[in-house]
Write a protein that holds these residues in place. Structure first.
Motif, PDB file in Angstrom:
ATOM      1  N   LEU A 227      -7.146   2.761   4.351  1.00 64.48           N
ATOM      2  CA  LEU A 227      -5.693   2.630   4.431  1.00 64.48           C
ATOM      3  C   LEU A 227      -5.019   3.236   3.202  1.00 64.48           C
ATOM      4  O   LEU A 227      -5.400   2.967   2.070  1.00 64.48           O
ATOM      5  N   THR A 228      -4.024   4.060   3.435  1.00 64.56           N
ATOM      6  CA  THR A 228      -3.292   4.860   2.436  1.00 64.56           C
ATOM      7  C   THR A 228      -4.201   5.732   1.574  1.00 64.56           C
ATOM      8  O   THR A 228      -3.846   6.090   0.451  1.00 64.56           O
ATOM      9  N   SER A 229      -5.360   6.084   2.102  1.00 62.96           N
ATOM     10  CA  SER A 229      -6.182   7.068   1.399  1.00 62.96           C
ATOM     11  C   SER A 229      -5.542   8.447   1.517  1.00 62.96           C
ATOM     12  O   SER A 229      -4.724   8.707   2.398  1.00 62.96           O
ATOM     13  N   VAL A 230      -5.931   9.336   0.615  1.00 61.60           N
ATOM     14  CA  VAL A 230      -5.382  10.692   0.554  1.00 61.60           C
ATOM     15  C   VAL A 230      -6.530  11.691   0.654  1.00 61.60           C
ATOM     16  O   VAL A 230      -7.393  11.742  -0.218  1.00 61.60           O
TER      17      VAL A 230
ATOM     18  N   ALA B  67       5.591   6.623   4.826  1.00 58.88           N
ATOM     19  CA  ALA B  67       6.171   7.814   4.189  1.00 58.88           C
ATOM     20  C   ALA B  67       7.402   7.492   3.351  1.00 58.88           C
ATOM     21  O   ALA B  67       7.665   8.171   2.346  1.00 58.88           O
ATOM     22  N   ASN B  68       8.159   6.487   3.742  1.00 55.55           N
ATOM     23  CA  ASN B  68       9.470   6.244   3.123  1.00 55.55           C
ATOM     24  C   ASN B  68       9.434   6.095   1.604  1.00 55.55           C
ATOM     25  O   ASN B  68      10.231   6.739   0.903  1.00 55.55           O
ATOM     26  N   PRO B  69       8.569   5.247   1.016  1.00 57.04           N
ATOM     27  CA  PRO B  69       8.602   5.103  -0.443  1.00 57.04           C
ATOM     28  C   PRO B  69       8.279   6.394  -1.188  1.00 57.04           C
ATOM     29  O   PRO B  69       8.888   6.688  -2.219  1.00 57.04           O
ATOM     30  N   THR B  70       7.344   7.170  -0.671  1.00 57.28           N
ATOM     31  CA  THR B  70       6.997   8.437  -1.326  1.00 57.28           C
ATOM     32  C   THR B  70       8.144   9.426  -1.220  1.00 57.28           C
ATOM     33  O   THR B  70       8.493  10.104  -2.206  1.00 57.28           O
ATOM     34  N   ALA B  71       8.740   9.530  -0.034  1.00 53.43           N
ATOM     35  CA  ALA B  71       9.875  10.444   0.140  1.00 53.43           C
ATOM     36  C   ALA B  71      11.015  10.078  -0.803  1.00 53.43           C
ATOM     37  O   ALA B  71      11.626  10.951  -1.436  1.00 53.43           O
TER      38      ALA B  71
ATOM     39  N   MET C 175       0.826  -1.213   0.000  1.00 51.29           N
ATOM     40  CA  MET C 175       0.000   0.000   0.000  1.00 51.29           C
ATOM     41  C   MET C 175       0.858   1.260   0.000  1.00 51.29           C
ATOM     42  O   MET C 175       0.556   2.241  -0.702  1.00 51.29           O
ATOM     43  N   ALA C 176       1.924   1.252   0.804  1.00 49.93           N
ATOM     44  CA  ALA C 176       2.816   2.413   0.849  1.00 49.93           C
ATOM     45  C   ALA C 176       3.442   2.672  -0.512  1.00 49.93           C
ATOM     46  O   ALA C 176       3.616   3.828  -0.927  1.00 49.93           O
ATOM     47  N   GLN C 177       3.770   1.599  -1.227  1.00 51.63           N
ATOM     48  CA  GLN C 177       4.316   1.756  -2.570  1.00 51.63           C
ATOM     49  C   GLN C 177       3.268   2.320  -3.517  1.00 51.63           C
ATOM     50  O   GLN C 177       3.586   3.143  -4.392  1.00 51.63           O
ATOM     51  N   ARG C 178       2.014   1.910  -3.341  1.00 46.12           N
ATOM     52  CA  ARG C 178       0.934   2.462  -4.161  1.00 46.12           C
ATOM     53  C   ARG C 178       0.812   3.975  -3.934  1.00 46.12           C
ATOM     54  O   ARG C 178       0.578   4.748  -4.870  1.00 46.12           O
ATOM     55  N   ALA C 179       0.946   4.369  -2.674  1.00 49.93           N
ATOM     56  CA  ALA C 179       0.887   5.801  -2.374  1.00 49.93           C
ATOM     57  C   ALA C 179       2.019   6.539  -3.077  1.00 49.93           C
ATOM     58  O   ALA C 179       1.827   7.631  -3.631  1.00 49.93           O
ATOM     59  N   ALA C 180       3.209   5.939  -3.067  1.00 45.86           N
ATOM     60  CA  ALA C 180       4.349   6.555  -3.755  1.00 45.86           C
ATOM     61  C   ALA C 180       4.070   6.690  -5.245  1.00 45.86           C
ATOM     62  O   ALA C 180       4.382   7.723  -5.866  1.00 45.86           O
ATOM     63  N   GLU C 181       3.477   5.664  -5.831  1.00 45.06           N
ATOM     64  CA  GLU C 181       3.143   5.714  -7.261  1.00 45.06           C
ATOM     65  C   GLU C 181       2.090   6.792  -7.531  1.00 45.06           C
ATOM     66  O   GLU C 181       2.151   7.491  -8.554  1.00 45.06           O
ATOM     67  N   TYR C 182       1.135   6.918  -6.628  1.00 47.00           N
ATOM     68  CA  TYR C 182       0.093   7.938  -6.782  1.00 47.00           C
ATOM     69  C   TYR C 182       0.710   9.332  -6.792  1.00 47.00           C
ATOM     70  O   TYR C 182       0.418  10.146  -7.681  1.00 47.00           O
ATOM     71  N   PHE C 183       1.580   9.619  -5.830  1.00 46.16           N
ATOM     72  CA  PHE C 183       2.161  10.959  -5.756  1.00 46.16           C
ATOM     73  C   PHE C 183       3.196  11.196  -6.859  1.00 46.16           C
ATOM     74  O   PHE C 183       3.344  12.322  -7.332  1.00 46.16           O
ATOM     75  N   THR C 184       3.870  10.140  -7.285  1.00 46.46           N
ATOM     76  CA  THR C 184       4.775  10.286  -8.429  1.00 46.46           C
ATOM     77  C   THR C 184       3.991  10.682  -9.679  1.00 46.46           C
ATOM     78  O   THR C 184       4.416  11.558 -10.452  1.00 46.46           O
ATOM     79  N   ALA C 185       2.843  10.042  -9.875  1.00 42.66           N
ATOM     80  CA  ALA C 185       1.994  10.390 -11.021  1.00 42.66           C
ATOM     81  C   ALA C 185       1.498  11.827 -10.913  1.00 42.66           C
ATOM     82  O   ALA C 185       1.428  12.552 -11.915  1.00 42.66           O
TER      83      ALA C 185
END
Length: 220
Positions: free
Chosen positions: A185-188, A70-74, A37-47
């Motif tokens: 979970l990992t909603s924005v 936070a780590n994958p997104t950072a 899920m954390a990786q999905r969040a990183a992909e979302y913010f990268t997009a």
């Protein structure tokens, strides 16, 4: 007048086989699904960044599940993680216990539930909103200092503080049915500002297809 956005990112699923209401307890890490899920969040913010979003600032609750989320997104965005105690999980008198419904049959816990509007079992909703909004405003302004008008910040926090902050932003009563929170979970939950004014609240679920397999503990 500058514009800015603050994204409130909830952490991913936690490894919790005993189904404890872990609250602010240390060392509750993400599960394997939580890391996905954390990786999905990183992909979302990268997009979002690739589409033109100017994300300049990354903040996390001190709890390990938030830091790991936070780590994958950072890493993906090349940002350092700032830790802020004001966006920590809500305090809860049932912290560390499991099978909460069964506990409520015991008279020693009855005083905890006499006032669900406050709520009497934990940190008052209004206090949560006040500390969250203080952090949101400070980090919004830091994001703008770093990136100018249109800058965005990401704050990794927890379900209840995010949800009551959203309700306050939308002018709704803070008391609510916990089963109906729109904060998976990992909603924005995104707050859009024009100057000091909050002008819009938006919501997204980068991990929506993973939720069916998640063990979601109330109050987690």
């Amino acid at each position: 007048m500058s514009t800015a956005t603050v994204h409130l990112l909830r952490h991913g699923e936690v490894y919790n086989p005993d189904r404890v209401l872990y609250g602010r307890l240390p060392e509750f890490h993400l599960s394997d699904l939580g890391h996905e899920m954390a990786q999905r969040a990183a992909e979302y913010f990268t997009a979002q960044q690739e589409a033109g979003a100017n994300i300049t600032h990354m903040v996390s609750s001190p709890l390990v599940r938030a830091q790991e989320t936070a780590n994958p997104t950072a890493k993906a965005l090349g940002l350092d993680i700032v830790t802020d105690d004001r966006i920590i999980e809500a305090a809860n008198r049932f912290q560390g216990l499991s099978q909460i419904k069964e506990r409520l049959k015991e008279p020693k816990y009855w005083s905890y539930v006499v006032n669900p509007f406050r709520p009497s079992w934990g940190e008052p909703y209004r206090d949560q909103v006040e500390r969250m909004m203080a952090a949101i405003v400070e980090h919004r302004d830091l994001a703008v200092e770093l990136g100018g008008s249109g800058a965005q910040a990401i704050l990794v926090s927890h379900q209840l503080p995010i949800w009551v902050t959203r309700r306050a932003a939308e002018g709704k009563a803070l008391w609510h049915d916990p089963r109906k929170r729109e904060c998976t979970l990992t909603s924005v939950t995104s707050l859009d500002f024009e100057g000091e004014s909050l002008v819009a609240v938006r919501y997204a679920e980068p991990s929506v297809d993973l939720l069916a397999n998640a063990a979601n503990i109330p109050g987690a």
